[in-house]
Each structure stands twice: as C-alpha cells, then as structure tokens.
Design an enzyme around this catalytic site. Structure first.
Site, short mmCIF file in Angstrom:
data_model
loop_
_atom_site.label_atom_id
_atom_site.label_comp_id
_atom_site.label_asym_id
_atom_site.label_seq_id
_atom_site.Cartn_x
_atom_site.Cartn_y
_atom_site.Cartn_z
N ASP A 42 35.76 107.32 -26.59
CA ASP A 42 36.36 108.58 -26.16
C ASP A 42 37.55 108.30 -25.24
OD1 ASP A 42 34.60 110.09 -27.61
OD2 ASP A 42 33.27 110.53 -25.93
N TYR A 70 27.19 99.28 -22.50
CA TYR A 70 28.04 100.09 -21.64
C TYR A 70 27.58 100.03 -20.19
CZ TYR A 70 29.37 102.37 -26.05
OH TYR A 70 29.82 102.64 -27.33
N ASP A 84 30.54 115.38 -19.06
CA ASP A 84 31.14 114.40 -18.15
C ASP A 84 31.91 115.14 -17.06
OD1 ASP A 84 33.74 115.06 -19.13
OD2 ASP A 84 33.50 113.63 -20.77
N ARG A 190 26.90 109.90 -22.54
CA ARG A 190 27.00 111.18 -21.84
C ARG A 190 25.76 112.04 -22.07
NH1 ARG A 190 31.72 114.22 -24.14
NH2 ARG A 190 31.67 112.68 -25.80
#
Length: 333
Positions: A42, A70, A84, A190
C-alpha cells in the site's frame, strides 16, 4: 543487459506501480520492456519490494509460496475508515480511561494478538490494494472519494495464514504496540490491528508498516529506494540485480549434462534417468499448483551440470517418468 531482480526499499507515498514505472523508465534505454513487482505494498507502507526485470518477470507467479514478514506499529483507542492512522477518524477514545475501564493489561494484549496465529479468515479493508472493477480500493481513499455500496458488496472475506506474531513492545501508558508478523500472501496487517482493537473493545489502528522480508529476499538487500533510482542509469541498476532463480528456494534442484541441457532449452522433455537430483521440493509446495495446474511439489529448478547455468523450471511427470519443461529461461541453442 541481464535479467534479474532489483530489491527496492519502497518509500511512503509511492505505489508499487509507481516504483515499476520509474524502473521501466530507466531500463527502457537498454530495451528492457518487461518489468514487474512481487507483492503489492500500500502507498503508506514501506520496505521490501522486489522488481523483476526482463525474463525474471516469469518468476513472479512462483512467489505465491513465499511468506511475508512485516514490522507493524499500532495505536489503541482509535478507529478509522481505512484501519490506519491516515484515514478518517470514526471514533477516538482516551486510552488511559478505556484501558482502566476495560481492565486491559499487557498480558491481555499479547494473548489476544497471538490468537490470530494459524489459519484465519480476514475481510480485506475497504481501502486496500484489492481490485474491484479494475480499480484498487485505496485509490478511492487517497483521492477523497466514497466507495459505493455496489463496490463494497464485491469485497469478500479471504483465508490467510499467520505463521508467527512476535510482540516487540507494548507501551501501556501511550497505548502503543509494536510487533512482527510472518504471514501468507494476501494478509492485511491493518485488519489484524483493527480486529485486535475489536477483541479488546478499545479500537486500534495501524500507524506504521514496513515489509522486511518476502521469502528469502530481505530488507538488507534493498540497497536503493525509488527516489534514488531516478538518479541512476541502467548499468548501475544492472549491478544490483539478484539472479532470476534466487527466490525459488522451495523448489527441488536438478542438473543435466550439456547435450540434455541443449535439448531441454528447446522445450523438450528429459528422461528422469538422465538427470541428477540434488534437492527435493520442500514441504511448503504440498497442496499448491501453478497457473498451468502443475503441482508445485513436482517442480524443480534445472541447471546445466558443468557450468551451473540456470536453464529454467521443470516438473516431474510420474506417469511418463520424464522431466518436462515448465518455463525455459535460456535461448534455444
């Protein structure tokens, strides 16, 4: 110019397609037209973005087997439409008040987060890289557009696998969390944050995301970012390319003599007795097929034995007892 894989450190506010475009622009002077990326990030995420160059773009489909790692930062007490910190705030509560009222402890946070490990089902965020009607959903959010009910109806839950979650830090005073997650392709970190907030009854949003690994490609290999690529030439980029076969760690490995290598390079099948098996495909290949319906657990990397040249990938046909070409990466000889 040789084919290969450029490992970028994607900055914030760049889409993955932006990164491909700038690399294609630089490499185009050398006649390179095929450029693609391995795994969309993203715009607000940073980190490892493999860029496949030339014939290496044909490796991209095999990346489905790779797990992604991540580093995520999150904050409690907030919910947004994008899940987010960059989205529109839907609700914001005083963290210390809700922490005390709900009796939320560090142990409860860790236990709730670890509960996402294993096979789970996720609903992709309504603002994400998922394509609906040919448009990525995040394009609506970052252009200030509303998503219609018809588009939302097309977003379906998906099964993902969370291999491991490791908590780095919980700041109970500030209501902040840092953790590392290793997961399958298609996982939305997320969504993990939002679901964690829902579990605890306090709301939670992601405040930062960095991809530090995709398969065996790591952030340490990301020696340039997209901004730096603008200032480079094709020759400089070529020096940074990993070999095309570098990510294929899950497949088996076979070698064959020069005459068989010549025959294989023309797309022909090779008797199994004429090759040497150095490695078998690993367990992660089980139950997966490629775009042509071939079992990954039967796919091997193919090399010429005396030169070590990577010839392509082949699959073992048990019925015919032959290694058949799946993808050939060398020119006919």
């Amino acid at each position: 110019m040789r084919d290969g894989i450029l490992v970028l450190d994607k900055p914030q506010n760049w889409t993955s397609s932006d990164c491909v475009a700038i690399c294609r622009r630089v490499l185009g002077v050398k006649g390179i037209k095929k450029v693609g990326h391995g795994g969309t990030l993203d715009p607000m995420a940073t980190g490892v973005l493999p860029i496949f160059v030339g014939q290496a773009t044909r490796i991209m489909e095999y990346m489905d087997l790779d797990s992604k790692t991540y580093v995520c930062n999150a904050r409690f007490g907030i919910t947004t439409d994008t899940l987010d910190i960059w989205g529109q705030v839907l609700e914001e509560q005083n963290w210390q008040d809700i922490r005390d009222r709900q009796g939320i402890t560090e142990e409860a946070i860790v236990e709730a987060l670890k509960g996402f490990e294993g096979d789970i089902e996720q609903m992709p965020p309504k603002y994400s890289a998922v394509r609906v009607n040919g448009k990525r959903l995040y394009e609506y959010a970052y252009k200030g557009q509303e998503i219609s009910e018809d588009v939302l109806a097309e977003i379906k839950p998906r099964k993902v696998y969370i291999k491991q979650i490791t908590v780095n830090e919980v700041d109970m005073k500030k209501g902040e969390l840092a953790f590392v997650v290793e997961c399958s392709k298609g996982t939305y970190v997320r969504t993990i944050c939002a679901d964690l907030g829902e579990k605890l009854g306090c709301g939670c949003v992601m405040t930062g995301l960095q991809r530090v690994a995709t398969g065996n490609i790591t952030i340490e290999q990301a020696t340039v970012d997209a901004e730096q690529v603008k200032e480079m030439d094709a020759g400089q980029l070529e020096k940074l390319l990993l070999p095309s076969d570098y990510p294929l760690v899950h497949f088996g490995r076979v070698t064959m003599p020069e005459d068989r290598a010549d025959y294989f390079s023309r797309g022909n099948s090779i008797w199994w007795s004429q090759i040497k098996v150095l490695e078998e495909p690993d367990e992660s290949c089980r139950g997966h097929k490629n775009a042509r319906g071939r079992d990954y657990e039967c796919i091997y990397k193919v090399y010429q034995d005396n030169t070590g040249e990577f010839l392509g990938t082949g699959f073992f046909d048990k019925k015919e007892n032959k290694l058949k070409a799946d993808k050939v990466f060398v020119s006919q000889r």
